[in-house]
Structure formats: structure tokens, C-alpha cells
Design an enzyme around this catalytic site. Structure first.
Site, PDB file in Angstrom:
ATOM      1  N   GLU A 185     -51.980  42.946 -32.876  1.00  0.00           N
ATOM      2  CA  GLU A 185     -50.690  41.914 -32.629  1.00  0.00           C
ATOM      3  C   GLU A 185     -51.038  40.454 -32.481  1.00  0.00           C
ATOM      4  O   GLU A 185     -50.836  40.052 -31.416  1.00  0.00           O
ATOM      5  CB  GLU A 185     -50.096  42.637 -31.484  1.00  0.00           C
ATOM      6  CG  GLU A 185     -49.413  43.779 -31.958  1.00  0.00           C
ATOM      7  CD  GLU A 185     -48.337  44.438 -30.901  1.00  0.00           C
ATOM      8  OE1 GLU A 185     -48.360  44.009 -29.688  1.00  0.00           O
ATOM      9  OE2 GLU A 185     -47.447  45.176 -31.162  1.00  0.00           O
TER      10      GLU A 185
ATOM     11  N   GLU B 186     -47.969  51.156 -35.588  1.00  0.00           N
ATOM     12  CA  GLU B 186     -47.313  51.490 -34.327  1.00  0.00           C
ATOM     13  C   GLU B 186     -45.887  51.503 -34.352  1.00  0.00           C
ATOM     14  O   GLU B 186     -45.218  50.663 -35.121  1.00  0.00           O
ATOM     15  CB  GLU B 186     -47.390  50.373 -33.157  1.00  0.00           C
ATOM     16  CG  GLU B 186     -48.872  50.362 -32.706  1.00  0.00           C
ATOM     17  CD  GLU B 186     -49.079  49.430 -31.504  1.00  0.00           C
ATOM     18  OE1 GLU B 186     -48.228  49.313 -30.707  1.00  0.00           O
ATOM     19  OE2 GLU B 186     -50.201  48.778 -31.327  1.00  0.00           O
TER      20      GLU B 186
HETATM   21  C1  BG6 Z   1     -47.713  47.054 -28.542  1.00  0.00           C
HETATM   22  C2  BG6 Z   1     -49.257  47.016 -28.280  1.00  0.00           C
HETATM   23  O1  BG6 Z   1     -47.177  45.815 -28.193  1.00  0.00           O
HETATM   24  O2  BG6 Z   1     -46.759  47.925 -28.025  1.00  0.00           O
HETATM   25  C3  BG6 Z   1     -49.389  48.455 -27.292  1.00  0.00           C
HETATM   26  O3  BG6 Z   1     -50.055  46.948 -29.335  1.00  0.00           O
HETATM   27  C4  BG6 Z   1     -48.431  48.646 -26.525  1.00  0.00           C
HETATM   28  O4  BG6 Z   1     -50.680  48.211 -26.889  1.00  0.00           O
HETATM   29  C5  BG6 Z   1     -47.068  49.097 -27.352  1.00  0.00           C
HETATM   30  O5  BG6 Z   1     -48.650  49.686 -25.671  1.00  0.00           O
HETATM   31  C6  BG6 Z   1     -45.811  49.642 -26.560  1.00  0.00           C
HETATM   32  O6  BG6 Z   1     -45.772  48.600 -25.440  1.00  0.00           O
HETATM   33  P1  BG6 Z   1     -45.453  49.181 -24.126  1.00  0.00           P
HETATM   34  O7  BG6 Z   1     -45.307  47.933 -23.196  1.00  0.00           O
HETATM   35  O8  BG6 Z   1     -44.300  50.059 -23.872  1.00  0.00           O
HETATM   36  O9  BG6 Z   1     -46.936  49.840 -23.677  1.00  0.00           O
END
Ligand code: BG6
Length: 478
Positions: A179, A372
């Protein structure tokens, strides 16, 4: 019609959110270790409050996380049981170079990841490795000011040389910076940046971004030199921005919001600073200092594929009176009245994934990878029919089913070239945004709470069995 043969199915994690073992095997301290859970976290990760070491008042969840450092064999076995063909994970920089500026890498760190990759390969799982997922050795933060300093490029180059050579034949897919656009919103988490009173923060962020972009191009160069089989990708926190209305100024506001993020991928994929960014940086007097050869490097070593995270779409308006905001991955944005939200207030928008896939493919025309996507939710552990503890997470299944369907439409109906899908957090892990354990994404439940209590035992949720079928049927049975 479903996904093509060989489509990669799996899950994604990040070292600091699951490994723990923060001082084992010679590992050095990193920015991600000193980010506490609780109300100070946002100030720390956004670089507003300096926290360069542990104190007694806070709890630091990444120190032990879910202890994957010691349990990776059990966890990879569970991934294999679901049928994963890919596992996205990251390397903790400070395991390989504990301070970041050493000449020689730390053998214990190199060996650890070699063991992990061999374990994956044992089950036919392809590792997809993020070189830096939000982490930067604290020594580099303290002594050099992290990515604001150009010297970070050569330290990152050393890291790349060490890992590409050591893992040749074991790892083929690499992502340079997780990201990368997060540097604008959470600069300490994204790039180890903190600011002094009176500094031009925006200028520093874009200077640091330039260093990362050059480092990313160098990584691509080295990866291809070491092994022409290597494929290197960039990684964007994506999610298209919708105009709040069809009023042209709203449409323009949405376009500008997207360009803030696209800027990074425009450079990594097209190989040059886009005209809109050059104009803006010039107008604001914050054009990054560049060295001879930088622009040639960027042009010559563009990425092989474009990967991204997608949790939610965003919304923008030119009207200052429209100001009801809502949380979301990394960026807060205007509330979209047509969308429901998760328990953490993130909008839920499967169609937005199809839109984002199409927008990225239209713009870059390179293979895409969804690395993701998922739902952070509160889970309740209950006794299942066979007496084993489980979670009946129909809400997670519904979220993922809708998103995978949208992704399938993008592939089968719109012709998007998609390499694979790694949902976020196949096993519950520490939240990057809040530091909580309570915000769970996994198919595998981990017995650990926000304060670090729990046995760390792993339990299969209902979604575990659901995802296994999705993979078995290559996305036909949802
Ligand atoms: C992304 C990141 O922004 O979202 C992850 O690459 C992160 O590291 C994921 O865990 C989900 O976000 P959060 O804040 O719910 O953990």
C-alpha cells in the site's frame, strides 16, 4: 464460467501482524513494534506522536502477535488444508538487517524465511512476498529519518540483493511496498516518517515517496537480473472514489481523490511522473529532489503486475456542506448513503471491487492481483456440532461470496486479466489500523484478546470449510 486454470487462491498476512518473536533470532526493533494498541495508536502511526521505544503505559500487540514465528508449520498446514495455492506474506526487514544499515545480512533471519518458504512449497503453495509491509528498522528511523533520507534506497537495495539471491527458486512473486500510497495518510506506519514542528510535511512525504519509487524500480531491476523468472508487482490501497452527485465539480473531486493514489502506480507501472502530478508538485513548490538517472530508472524498470487491496469504495464531493464522513481502509471518506457498513464502519461494496478492477485494468493493462480483501468483525467462539470449538461466521461468508462474485464478473464478463486472490488475514491477526485482535478477518480463529490474554490455540471457523470449497471448485461454488 469461472476463473482460468492455475488461478492463485490463498490468503495474505504481514510479518508484524502475525509473527511476534520481535527480539528473537537477532531481529532488530522496527517502527511497527512500537505502535501501541489504544487511543495513541493513530497519533503514532500518522507520525504526530513520536514513540521510538516501548514504555510501561502501553500494550504493544506486535511483540508477540499470534506467535506465527513459532507456529508457522501448524498455520501453513491449515492453509494447505483449505487448498491454498498461494500464500502472501511479508519479510520483516529487521530480521534480515536488524539495524538496516549493516553490510552483511543476519543468517538467522534469512534461515527463518527459507524454512517458511520450504514449508509452503512442501504443500505446493506459491509464496507471494511483500518486501516491506509497513516496516522499517527503528535504527533507520532514529539515525536517518527513515525514507526522507535518500540513503534508505541503498539499504533497501541491500535487502533486495540478499533476499532475491537467497530465495532464488523458492520465491517468484514479489511486491515492493505494501500500500505504497499509505505514506500520505499514515507516514510513520508507511515509511517511518515523523515530523518536527514547522516542517513541510507534504514535501517530506513526496520526497520519501520518490525514494521509495526509485527503490521499487531498483528492486525490479535486481529481481530480473537475479532470476528472469521473478515477477515484481506494486501494491496500492485501492477502492475507487465515486462522485457524491453527478454535479461536474463532484465528478472532478472524485477524479482528484483517485489521482492522489494513482500517482504512485502511474510511476511504477507507466514509468514516469504523470503530468497532473508534475503540475501540482511544481505549483505547491514541493517537487522532490531527484538525482541524475532517477527518471531513467523509473522508466526502464516498471512492474510486471499491479496488485492492490480492496476493502471499500470511497466517495467525494466539492460541496463543503456535504461532510458526513465514514471510516474505511486507510482513508476516511464521505459517507455513501447507498452502502451498509461493517462493525468498524467500513462501507461494504462488492460492485466497487468490479469497478476498481476495471478501472485499474483500463489504466495499466497489466495483469492484476487482488492481494487483500475481507471483513473485520467480532467473532464468537462456540461449540460446534462435532464438539470442536468454532465460529459460525455467515456474515464473513456472505461478504466474501459477494466480493468473489464481483471479481468473477470482472474476469469472465469484462475480460480483466487477474492472476489471483489472497484474502486478508486467513488467520486472525493484529489489526494494522487499531492494533486490536478483536477485529478478526480469519477463517482460523486465534484465542487471543486485545490485552494479550489467551492460549493462542487455533480453531477452524465455518468460513474455513466454505473457502476450501471455493478453491476446490476454482470459484464455481460460492
Ligand atoms: C491494509 C493493510 O491496509 O488493510 C493490512 O495492508 C491491514 O496490513 C488491512 O491489516 C486491514 O486493516 P485493519 O486496520 O483492519 O487491520
Amino acid at each position: 464460467m469461472a476463473f482460468r486454470k492455475g488461478f492463485l487462491w490463498g490468503g495474505a498476512t504481514a510479518a508484524n501482524q502475525c509473527e511476534g518473536g520481535f527480539s528473537e533470532g537477532g531481529r532488530g526493533l522496527a517502527n511497527v513494534d512500537v505502535s501501541p494498541v489504544g487511543s495513541d495508536r493513530m497519533a503514532v502511526i500518522s507520525g504526530k506522536k513520536k514513540m521510538f521505544d516501548f514504555d510501561d503505559e502501553h500494550f504493544y500487540p506486535s511483540k508477540d502477535a499470534i506467535d506465527m514465528y513459532h507456529r508457522y508449520k501448524e498455520d501453513i498446514r491449515l492453509f494447505a488444508e483449505m487448498g491454498f495455492t498461494v500464500y502472501r506474506m511479508s519479510i520483516a526487514w529487521s530480521r534480515i538487517f536488524p539495524h538496516g544499515d549493516e553490510k552483511e545480512p543476519n543468517e538467522a533471519g534469512l534461515q527463518f524465511y527459507e524454512d517458511v518458504f520450504r514449508e509452503c512449497r512442501k504443500y505446493g503453495i506459491e509464496p507471494l512476498v511483500t518486501i516491506t509491509h509497513f516496516d522499517c528498522p527503528m535504527h533507520l528511523v532514529r539515525e536517518y529519518g527513515a525514507w526522507r533520507n535518500r540513503r534508505l534506497i541503498s539499504f533497501y537495495e541491500n535487502l533486495c540483493n540478499a533476499i532475491f539471491r537467497r530465495y532464488k527458486g523458492l520465491v517468484k512473486y514479489w511486491l515492493t511496498f505494501n500500500e505504497i500510497n499509505v505514506i500520505l495518510e499514515a507516514p510513520f506506519m508507511g515509511a517511518g516518517l515523523c515530523f518536527e514542528e514547522g516542517e513541510n510535511e507534504k514535501q517530506i512525504k513526496y520526497q520519501a515517496a520518490h525514494h521509495e519509487l526509485v527503490a521499487s524500480a531498483l528492486a525490479t531491476k535486481i529481481a530480473h537480473e537475479v532470476d528472469p523468472e521473478n515477477k515484481v508487482g506494486c501494491m496500492l490501497a485501492a477502492g475507487n472514489t465515486y462522485p457524491h452527485t453527478c454535479q461536474p465539480n463532484d465528478v472532478w473531486a472524485a477524479m482528484c481523490a483517485d489521482r492522489r493514489s494513482y500517482f504512485f502506480i502511474d510511476v511504477q507501472s507507466h514509468g514516469e511522473y504523470p503530468p497532473y502530478a508534475l503540475k501540482q508538485l511544481e505549483a505547491e513548490g514541493i517537487m522532490p529532489v531527484m538525482e541524475d538517472g532517477d527518471l531513467e530508472l523509473l522508466k526502464k524498470y516498471t512492474v510486471d503486475f499491479v496488485s492492490f487491496s480492496y476493502y471499500n469504495s470511497r466517495c467525494a464531493s466539492a460541496d463543503p456542506k456535504v461532510n458526513e464522513t465514514i471510516e474505511g481502509n486507510i482513508f476516511a471518506s464521505l459517507k455513501n448513503p447507498y452502502l451498509k457498513a461493517s462493525e468498524w464502519g467500513w462501507p461494504i461494496d462488492p460492485m466497487g471491487l468490479r469497478i476498481t478492477l476495471n478501472a485499474l485494468y483500463d489504466r495499466y493493462r497489466k495483469p492484476l492481483f487482488v492481494v487483500e480483501n475481507g471483513l473485520g468483525a467480532v467473532d464468537e467462539l462456540v461449540e460446534g456440532e462435532n464438539g470442536e470449538m468454532t465460529v459460525i461466521d455467515d456474515y464473513r461468508i456472505e461478504y466474501m461470496r459477494d466480493h468473489i462474485k464481483a471479481m468473477r464478473d470482472a474476469v469472465t464478463e469484462d475480460g480483466v486479466d487477474l492472476l489471483g486472490y489472497t484474502m486478508w488475514g486467513p488467520i486472525d491477526l493484529v489489526s494494522a489500523g487499531t492494533g486490536e485482535m478483536k477485529k478478526r478477518y480469519g477463517f482460523i480463529y486465534v484465542d487471543r484478546d486485545n490485552d494479550g490474554n489467551g492460549t493462542l490455540a487455533r480453531y477452524r471457523k465455518k468460513s474455513f470449510w466454505w473457502y476450501k470449497k471455493v478453491i476446490e471448485s476454482n470459484g464455481e461454488i460460492l
